[in-house]
Design a protein around this motif. Structure first.
Motif, PDB file in Angstrom:
ATOM      1  N   GLN A   1      44.131  33.990  41.205  1.00 13.78           N
ATOM      2  CA  GLN A   1      43.308  33.805  40.093  1.00 13.78           C
ATOM      3  C   GLN A   1      43.505  32.516  39.250  1.00 13.78           C
ATOM      4  O   GLN A   1      42.442  31.829  38.965  1.00 13.78           O
ATOM      5  CB  GLN A   1      43.961  34.910  38.794  1.00 13.78           C
ATOM      6  N   LEU A   2      44.777  31.849  39.234  1.00 14.33           N
ATOM      7  CA  LEU A   2      44.633  30.501  38.604  1.00 14.33           C
ATOM      8  C   LEU A   2      44.058  29.392  39.699  1.00 14.33           C
ATOM      9  O   LEU A   2      43.668  28.531  39.294  1.00 14.33           O
ATOM     10  CB  LEU A   2      46.087  30.208  38.388  1.00 14.33           C
ATOM     11  N   LYS A   3      44.290  29.995  41.011  1.00 12.96           N
ATOM     12  CA  LYS A   3      44.022  28.898  41.983  1.00 12.96           C
ATOM     13  C   LYS A   3      42.182  28.944  41.941  1.00 12.96           C
ATOM     14  O   LYS A   3      41.526  27.724  41.823  1.00 12.96           O
ATOM     15  CB  LYS A   3      44.168  29.456  43.256  1.00 12.96           C
TER      16      LYS A   3
ATOM     17  N   ARG B   1      40.387  29.439  39.003  1.00 11.38           N
ATOM     18  CA  ARG B   1      40.184  28.546  37.947  1.00 11.38           C
ATOM     19  C   ARG B   1      40.376  27.062  38.062  1.00 11.38           C
ATOM     20  O   ARG B   1      39.513  26.387  37.683  1.00 11.38           O
ATOM     21  CB  ARG B   1      41.109  29.099  36.720  1.00 11.38           C
ATOM     22  N   VAL B   2      41.472  26.756  38.960  1.00 16.38           N
ATOM     23  CA  VAL B   2      41.534  25.424  39.012  1.00 16.38           C
ATOM     24  C   VAL B   2      40.572  24.701  39.947  1.00 16.38           C
ATOM     25  O   VAL B   2      40.068  23.612  39.383  1.00 16.38           O
ATOM     26  CB  VAL B   2      43.070  25.100  39.690  1.00 16.38           C
TER      27      VAL B   2
ATOM     28  N   PHE C   1      50.270  25.945  40.672  1.00 14.28           N
ATOM     29  CA  PHE C   1      49.876  27.014  40.126  1.00 14.28           C
ATOM     30  C   PHE C   1      50.789  28.201  40.835  1.00 14.28           C
ATOM     31  O   PHE C   1      51.352  27.976  41.823  1.00 14.28           O
ATOM     32  CB  PHE C   1      48.533  27.306  39.912  1.00 14.28           C
TER      33      PHE C   1
ATOM     34  N   CYS D   1      43.997  27.307  31.690  1.00 12.00           N
ATOM     35  CA  CYS D   1      45.064  28.278  32.390  1.00 12.00           C
ATOM     36  C   CYS D   1      46.042  28.614  31.403  1.00 12.00           C
ATOM     37  O   CYS D   1      47.206  28.928  31.980  1.00 12.00           O
ATOM     38  CB  CYS D   1      45.568  27.261  33.481  1.00 12.00           C
ATOM     39  N   ARG D   2      45.936  28.089  30.277  1.00  6.87           N
ATOM     40  CA  ARG D   2      46.939  28.221  29.175  1.00  6.87           C
ATOM     41  C   ARG D   2      48.320  28.002  29.401  1.00  6.87           C
ATOM     42  O   ARG D   2      49.691  28.794  29.369  1.00  6.87           O
ATOM     43  CB  ARG D   2      46.847  29.868  28.911  1.00  6.87           C
TER      44      ARG D   2
ATOM     45  N   ASN E   1      49.773  27.240  32.372  1.00  8.15           N
ATOM     46  CA  ASN E   1      50.434  28.049  33.529  1.00  8.15           C
ATOM     47  C   ASN E   1      50.442  27.060  34.928  1.00  8.15           C
ATOM     48  O   ASN E   1      50.670  27.697  35.751  1.00  8.15           O
ATOM     49  CB  ASN E   1      50.241  29.275  33.907  1.00  8.15           C
ATOM     50  N   VAL E   2      49.775  26.037  34.681  1.00 10.79           N
ATOM     51  CA  VAL E   2      49.934  25.016  35.889  1.00 10.79           C
ATOM     52  C   VAL E   2      50.475  23.630  35.404  1.00 10.79           C
ATOM     53  O   VAL E   2      50.583  23.529  34.340  1.00 10.79           O
ATOM     54  CB  VAL E   2      48.289  24.662  35.971  1.00 10.79           C
TER      55      VAL E   2
ATOM     56  N   LEU F   1      42.289  21.882  31.616  1.00  4.91           N
ATOM     57  CA  LEU F   1      43.390  22.493  32.497  1.00  4.91           C
ATOM     58  C   LEU F   1      44.410  23.569  31.705  1.00  4.91           C
ATOM     59  O   LEU F   1      44.665  24.694  31.791  1.00  4.91           O
ATOM     60  CB  LEU F   1      44.147  21.804  33.407  1.00  4.91           C
TER      61      LEU F   1
END
Length: 851
Positions: A236-238, A240-241, A232, A199-200, A202-203, A195
């Motif tokens: 986009q992050l959603k 990836r997660v 998040f 996500c770098r 950011n979560v 993660l």
């Protein structure tokens, strides 16, 4: 004893079975277990035989039964074993059995599928319940703590806030998107790291462990899982997660944002969980009832299916008559049981309802029959010891009845301790008295099963060890004074010397009272300094005497074989020279041992000659230093000359005679060897195994009835004779016999060596653990030390002296019988009689199943 001494007389028979009666007749013969069928279709592929479809159906039924057995054992249900042995089912019952097994299999599979689906739903609802509870706790903490921080997933395990330095405000928490789910606990570190990297940072991840273990619906294994919530911002992050959660096999569940919706969903989940628990309980009860019912009949079903399969497999060995109405079989069977076999065939014909009776005809053959020795639970272990070396040739003398006595006796010579023998006897007696109770437990254990199988031989070894221990006067390394010592204590020996072992030397000229101890060794030798010298000399001479006696007995048994098989020339050319050789050299050694015992006492013991030196001088034709009797030199020269003359007689006698017979100079040449012929009809007596070199033309024709085809089973009409090959073969046998007598005689010295080792090791354990430790402390602590050291001594006695030393003595005794004794008369080149028997088949399957 007759059958054990020499194998049963066997005959080859041909059986004609009507097609409709074949199954029932084979079933009766399987219950009888006295017929060994031959494969009459060796070149036919297994998949092309007549009853291959029936065998496949039996395999399928057996597979279904194994599936039921696996499910029953997994459900922890006991399989009922009443000991019932049902008869082989009729062929028409196969359809009923197949239908019953298929119905049970389908029902169990359906129950398992439904149960797995219900358990999966139950797992999902349970996980959703924990998610709602943990999420509720999390958001309640946010409402009451303005400075709440969410755990970040960076490498340094640092804590980050969602909105920088200001923290997460109550009104802003729901402005972020989040997903909730569960993941296996061991995957959490890698999950956090992934993660963070993808996500770098950011979560934000919140974790909470589920206290109770969850059950895997597929395997039933327990799983440790944790609830997680990931916050998040942005679609986009959603995405990836969710992909990361999918890759780590994390299960995501819907979690409402509002508190009211979460409570309402939690109530609904709890209600559904309660309903599922009730359904799962009913499903499990139904499954238990079905499996319990199957468990009561499973063993009987296994027996029926295995008997079915064995019968059809045996029928595949038969030939089908061209009329397709008759099956032809060939078999080996004991001559004494032919009447029982005929009765079994008639019973099978009557059961099948056939109007044509089965026919059993004895056949003439030159094939060597199988070897069949009848045994019971007592003689079985001794027969197995002999068979482990090699199966006896047909009707060859069987060493097993002699092994019943010689094996435990030679073991006891090496294991001569009355105390250890008593423990061994009591242990074996316990196994014998409880053999029925232990048959299904101890007998099937891989480690201690051999002890149960050998309970009778252990019992005899223990009894003989007690006897030899009494003769050695050795009980746990100590002597017992029962009848009073036969030695008188002189003025040079006081009580202090008697209390200290090894402090004085016994001299018969000074201290012997004149009357020997009533039985065994006098107990005063226990404290004498020259104990080992006297006992070693005695045991060494006894070992040589016992060894040579047993080897002579083995040579005599070879004469019994030659006589029975009518090999008269082997008696003259092999047995007599071998007996003369061993008696004139080694038998003479025994004679000198006894002469030395009788002729020398304490008055002239210094004049007693060395037996080894005397034997060397005998071969060197050197006059003895001290004559044991008048004319000793002449007699020894005569014995050596005759013994040496036997060697070329052994070497050239038999090959020369065979050559003369082959060239026709001693009668008509015979082109075959070892013709084995059973007299057909009338008498059940073996006609004999006739060797080409023993009978003349008239004797041979009178003794053997020629079969029509003497080339059956690889026996050709013409057999080449190679004099050089015969000479090489006889040279090897002669050299092996003459040289082995020396090495075998030396090998029997292990009786003395192991007896000495056992006695000394027992004495060391007693002295180091008890005498030098516990018995030297007085008072209260002395009692405690005795208790402790006695426990140590008892454990070491059992593990070292009884188990390790006992196994060592057993192996040495085994070698003495296999090599030194049986090599004198036993060929061991036969093959075992393996009858078609349901009892044997079921026992083998049970052993494989338990393994």
């Amino acid at each position: 004893m007759g059958s054990l001494y020499r194998s049963e007389e066997m005959c080859k028979a041909q059986v004609f079975l009507q097609s409709e009666a074949a199954y029932a007749c084979v079933a009766e013969l399987g219950e009888l277990g006295l017929v060994q069928f031959r494969d009459l279709n060796p070149d036919v592929n297994a998949f092309q035989r007549k009853f291959v479809n029936e065998v496949r159906r039996c395999d399928e039924m057996e597979r279904k039964l194994r599936f039921l057995e696996k499910e029953i054992l997994r459900a922890d249900i006991r399989i009922l074993d009443t000991g019932e042995n049902p008869e082989a089912p009729a062929p028409r019952e196969m359809i009923d059995l197949e239908s019953c097994f298929e119905k049970l299999e389908n029902e169990i599979q359906e129950i398992n599928t439904n149960q797995e689906a219900l358990k999966r739903n139950y797992l999902e609802l349970t996980e959703l319940k924990h998610i709602l509870e943990k999420a509720q706790q999390f958001f309640e903490e946010i409402d009451y703590h303005h400075d709440f921080q969410i755990r970040d997933v960076d490498k340094d395990e640092e804590s980050h806030t969602m909105l920088g330095e200001e923290g997460l405000r109550p009104g802003q928490a729901m402005s972020f998107g989040f997903v909730a789910g569960v993941i296996q606990r061991e995957r959490i570190p890698a999950f956090e790291q992934m993660l963070w990297r993808v996500c770098r940072g950011n979560v934000f991840l919140r974790l909470a462990e589920i206290d109770t273990a969850l059950e895997d619906p597929s395997t039933g294994d327990e799983m440790q899982k944790s609830v997680f919530i990931i916050f998040f911002q942005g679609d986009q992050l959603k995405t990836r997660v969710k992909k990361i959660c999918e890759g780590f096999r994390a299960t995501l569940y819907p979690c409402p944002e509002s508190q009211g919706e979460r409570k309402e969903m939690a109530l609904g989940v709890n209600t559904r969980i309660e309903d599922l628990q009730a359904v799962l309980s009913q499903t499990d009860e139904h499954r238990q009832r079905v499996l319990s019912s199957a468990a009561n009949n499973l063993r009987v079903w296994f027996i029926k299916v295995r008997k079915l399969k064995a019968i059809y497999h045996t029928l595949n060995l038969f030939n089908l008559d061209v009329t397709q109405k008759c099956l032809i079989a060939e078999c080996w069977c004991p001559v004494s049981d032919l009447e029982q076999i005929q009765i079994a065939l008639r019973r099978g014909t009557e059961r099948s309802g056939s109007s044509v009776s089965s026919i059993l005809n004895r056949m003439e053959t030159i094939e060597p029959p199988p070897t069949y020795n009848r045994t019971n639970k007592f003689t079985e272990v001794f027969q197995e010891i002999v068979d482990a070396f090699g199966i006896a040739n047909y009707r060859e003398v069987n060493p097993a009845p002699f092994t019943i006595i010689t094996f435990p006796f030679l073991f006891a010579v090496m294991f001569g301790d009355a105390g250890h023998g008593l423990i061994m006897t009591l242990f074996a007696l316990w196994l014998i008295l409880r053999e029925k109770q232990l048959a299904n437990t101890l007998a099937k254990n891989e480690m201690v099963g051999p002890l149960y199988s050998g309970r009778y031989i252990i019992f005899l070894m223990g009894l003989f060890s007690i006897y030899s221990g009494i003769l050695y006067n050795d009980c746990f390394s100590k002597s017992i004074n029962i009848f009073g010592s036969s030695w008188k204590v002189g003025s040079m020996i006081n009580k202090t010397d008697l209390s200290q072992p090894g402090s004085f030397i016994l001299n018969p000229a000074d201290s012997f009272a004149g009357s020997p101890y009533p039985i065994g060794v006098d107990p005063i030798w226990q404290v004498s300094n020259n104990k080992l010298n006297v006992l070693n000399s005695l045991k060494m001479k006894l070992s040589v005497t016992l060894g040579i006696s047993q080897m002579v007995f083995g040579v005599i048994l070879s004469y019994v074989n030659y006589r029975f098989f009518r090999q008269r020339m082997d008696v003259y050319l092999v047995f007599i020279p071998q007996l003369i050789f061993i008696m004139f050299i080694f038998g003479y050694l025994i004679l000198m041992i006894f002469l030395k015992w009788f002729l020398f006492d304490d008055t002239n013991s210094s004049e007693a000659p060395s037996l080894i030196i005397t034997l060397i001088n005998m071969f060197m034709f050197t006059p003895p230093l001290h004559q044991l009797y008048t004319g000793q030199l002449v007699i020894q020269h005569f014995l050596v000359v005759i013994a040496v003359f036997c060697v070329p007689f052994l070497l050239f006698g038999k090959p020369t005679y065979r050559y003369l017979v082959h060239t026709g100079k001693l009668g008509k040449a015979v082109n075959y060897r070892d013709v084995r012929m059973l007299k057909p009809g009338g008498s059940d007596e073996l006609r004999g195994i006739v060797d080409q070199d023993e009978l003349g033309e008239g004797d041979l024709e009178a003794s053997v009835e020629y079969p029509e085809d003497r080339s059956t089973e690889g026996h050709s009409n013409e057999e080449e004779f190679d004099l050089f090959e015969e000479m090489i073969h006889q040279s090897i046998e002669t050299i092996e016999y003459c040289l082995s007598l020396i090495s075998h005689t030396a090998s029997y010295l292990r009786l003395w060596a192991l007896s000495l080792a056992h006695a000394e090791l027992s004495d060391v354990l007693w002295g180091m653990i008890l005498a030098d430790t516990a018995f030297t402390i007085n008072g209260f602590f002395g009692g405690i030390m005795i208790f402790i050291t006695f426990s140590v001594w008892a454990c070491l006695t059992v593990f070292i002296l009884l188990m390790m030393e006992g196994l060592s003595a057993f192996l040495h005794t085994l070698r003495l019988h296999w090599v030194e004794f049986q090599s004198k008369f036993y060929s061991g080149g036969g093959y075992i009689f393996a009858p078609f028997s349901f009892a044997t088949i079921l026992d083998i399957r049970d052993e494989l199943h338990h393994d």
